[in-house]
Design a protein around this motif. Structure first.
Motif, PDB file in Angstrom:
ATOM      1  N   VAL A  80       0.910  -1.139   0.077  1.00 54.62           N
ATOM      2  CA  VAL A  80      -0.089   0.070  -0.159  1.00 54.62           C
ATOM      3  C   VAL A  80       0.869   1.201  -0.116  1.00 54.62           C
ATOM      4  O   VAL A  80       1.897   1.350   0.899  1.00 54.62           O
ATOM      5  N   ASN A  81       0.794   2.078  -0.980  1.00 50.75           N
ATOM      6  CA  ASN A  81       1.591   3.357  -0.989  1.00 50.75           C
ATOM      7  C   ASN A  81       0.734   4.640  -1.040  1.00 50.75           C
ATOM      8  O   ASN A  81       1.381   5.616  -1.189  1.00 50.75           O
ATOM      9  N   PHE A  82      -0.484   4.474  -1.105  1.00 49.16           N
ATOM     10  CA  PHE A  82      -1.394   5.779  -1.038  1.00 49.16           C
ATOM     11  C   PHE A  82      -1.628   6.475   0.263  1.00 49.16           C
ATOM     12  O   PHE A  82      -2.339   7.431   0.227  1.00 49.16           O
ATOM     13  N   LEU A  83      -0.776   5.896   1.368  1.00 46.84           N
ATOM     14  CA  LEU A  83      -0.809   6.784   2.421  1.00 46.84           C
ATOM     15  C   LEU A  83       0.250   7.502   2.669  1.00 46.84           C
ATOM     16  O   LEU A  83       0.732   8.109   3.807  1.00 46.84           O
ATOM     17  N   VAL A 122       4.828   5.863   4.613  1.00 48.44           N
ATOM     18  CA  VAL A 122       3.341   6.344   5.427  1.00 48.44           C
ATOM     19  C   VAL A 122       3.622   7.814   5.803  1.00 48.44           C
ATOM     20  O   VAL A 122       4.732   7.881   6.667  1.00 48.44           O
ATOM     21  N   ASP A 123       2.583   8.626   5.640  1.00 50.48           N
ATOM     22  CA  ASP A 123       2.737   9.922   6.438  1.00 50.48           C
ATOM     23  C   ASP A 123       1.830   9.772   7.727  1.00 50.48           C
ATOM     24  O   ASP A 123       0.713   9.794   7.909  1.00 50.48           O
ATOM     25  N   ARG A 124       2.732   9.706   8.758  1.00 45.36           N
ATOM     26  CA  ARG A 124       2.176   9.249  10.096  1.00 45.36           C
ATOM     27  C   ARG A 124       1.550  10.599  10.828  1.00 45.36           C
ATOM     28  O   ARG A 124       0.960  10.290  11.773  1.00 45.36           O
ATOM     29  N   ARG A 125       1.858  11.510  10.105  1.00 45.27           N
ATOM     30  CA  ARG A 125       1.175  12.719  10.660  1.00 45.27           C
ATOM     31  C   ARG A 125      -0.372  12.841   9.983  1.00 45.27           C
ATOM     32  O   ARG A 125      -1.059  13.705  10.717  1.00 45.27           O
ATOM     33  N   ARG A 126      -1.032  11.876   9.226  1.00 39.90           N
ATOM     34  CA  ARG A 126      -2.313  11.759   8.941  1.00 39.90           C
ATOM     35  C   ARG A 126      -2.992  11.194  10.083  1.00 39.90           C
ATOM     36  O   ARG A 126      -2.696  10.239  10.732  1.00 39.90           O
ATOM     37  N   ALA A 127      -4.425  11.340   9.970  1.00 42.36           N
ATOM     38  CA  ALA A 127      -5.305  10.686  10.803  1.00 42.36           C
ATOM     39  C   ALA A 127      -5.504   9.264  10.607  1.00 42.36           C
ATOM     40  O   ALA A 127      -5.524   8.627  11.714  1.00 42.36           O
ATOM     41  N   TRP A 131      -4.930   6.601  13.673  1.00 40.12           N
ATOM     42  CA  TRP A 131      -5.972   5.535  14.052  1.00 40.12           C
ATOM     43  C   TRP A 131      -5.495   4.068  14.065  1.00 40.12           C
ATOM     44  O   TRP A 131      -5.912   3.440  14.809  1.00 40.12           O
ATOM     45  N   CYS A 132      -4.801   3.805  12.898  1.00 35.32           N
ATOM     46  CA  CYS A 132      -4.417   2.403  12.907  1.00 35.32           C
ATOM     47  C   CYS A 132      -3.593   2.183  14.017  1.00 35.32           C
ATOM     48  O   CYS A 132      -3.382   0.967  14.590  1.00 35.32           O
TER      49      CYS A 132
END
Length: 365
Positions: A80-83, A122-127, A131-132
């Motif tokens: 998965v690369n769209f995060l 993964v951009d870990r700043r995102r919601a 949540w994950c």
């Protein structure tokens, strides 16, 4: 007993490490799902918003499919690369699709289907990643940000332990300096070096210097090593070996220029009293970077033009090899390299002679 997490989420900055961790987890989970028709691997790789939608729709169909024989299903949504913080990842349509994915994951019954998601980067700043991290069986592989170098060292050391070997003094640092942030190659090189050293024997620095190609820096030519050691006889012999095997002069000059640029900066800092050569290499680099790093605006990639972009241990190793030339000598070297390059253009069939003459002028002064 704590309730099972609804799904498993493995992420990190390094795709090799993430995929390896995901594969290991999938194989472990597959032992519980013996029916191969109840196991499914789906690609989450997407180059645009349309492909994101297609990937999520396939994933939705898979997790909502009932097992043919009534048992548990296992679904691996991999690559998965769209995060990530990319054009596709930032698109409003993608963010809406990710919200749909979250709603789907909230409905999963882990008693019916085991879901494994591996994502990088993964951009870990995102919601959604946040949540994950709270909701899933979450694993961050390899670290991120400022801990990346330490993470790579940790990966190599763990691999060495698995192989029953360890690293001698300076060997791990040299391996990291020569290979750089290429996890797959670091692991392959560790296997090669472990085989060479023998079970239970340490991997010595000399093994790394001899057997590991210099992928990261591109200047571990024997001629460059010999030249900066100040040994004229060794330099001339190394040049002869290089040209005897059909080598070209340009990579040698490039190697010499790259090394010389680094040493120019080191010598300037030493003469100014900002750093010093110690038993463990170059001391004072962090303080020097704080003082002078502002002058390298935008120069974030590893480059011989920016001393502070280099591996600190590697820089210390270069500077302590032989006698560090004076600033005047290093400036003269750079001028000689320019002259030699011009002579090579004019005398392309006499490249070895041009570099031999240059070496004599530099090392006999």
């Amino acid at each position: 007993m704590a309730a099972a997490k609804p799904f498993i989420f493995v992420c990190g900055a390094d795709d090799f490490l993430v995929n390896r961790a995901g594969k290991a987890r999938f194989e472990e989970l597959a032992l519980e799902v013996t029916d191969e028709f109840s196991r499914e691997v789906l690609s989450g790789f997407a180059g645009n918003v349309g492909e994101v939608e297609t990937a999520i729709n396939r994933f939705r169909e898979s997790v909502q499919t009932v097992s043919m024989f009534g048992g548990k299903r296992l679904v691996w949504f991999k690559d998965v690369n769209f995060l990530a913080d990319t054009v596709t990842g930032r698109a409003e349509s993608t963010l809406k699709l990710v919200e749909d994915l979250k709603e789907l994951l909230e409905t999963i019954d882990p008693e019916q289907v085991t879901v494994l998601i591996t994502a990088t980067p993964v951009d870990r700043r995102r919601a959604f990643p946040k949540w994950c991290e709270k909701t899933a069986d979450f694993l961050l592989v390899g670290g991120d940000g400022d801990s990346a170098a330490e993470a790579l060292a940790g990966v190599v050391l763990a691999e060495a332990r698995e192989l029953g070997v360890n690293f001698g003094e300076g060997a791990l640092q040299l391996l990291l300096a020569k290979v750089g942030a290429n996890t797959r190659l670091l692991i392959e090189e560790t296997h090669k070096l472990a085989t060479y050293a023998g079970e239970g024997k340490p991997i010595e620095e000399a093994f790394v210097a001899e057997l590991t190609p210099n992928v990261a820096e591109g200047d571990f030519f024997e001629a460059a090593e010999a030249f900066f050691s100040g040994d004229l006889k060794w330099t001339l012999a190394a040049l002869h070996r290089h040209f005897f095997t059909g080598g070209d002069a340009r990579p040698i000059i490039s190697a010499l220029q790259n090394r010389n640029r680094i040493l120019l900066q080191v010598r300037a800092l030493i003469d100014a009293g900002d750093v010093r050569l110690g038993p463990r290499g170059l001391d004072g680099m962090p303080k020097a970077q704080a003082a002078y790093g502002k002058h390298f605006v935008g120069a974030t990639e590893k480059s011989s033009y920016n001393l502070f972009s280099q591996n600190a241990w590697y820089v210390g190793k270069l500077a302590s090899t032989g006698k560090l030339p004076t600033l005047r000598r290093l400036i003269d070297n750079q001028q000689e390299f320019i002259v030699a390059f011009g002579d090579i253009v004019k005398r392309s069939d006499e490249q070895e002679e041009v570099l031999r003459d240059m070496a004599v002028r530099c090392l006999s002064a």
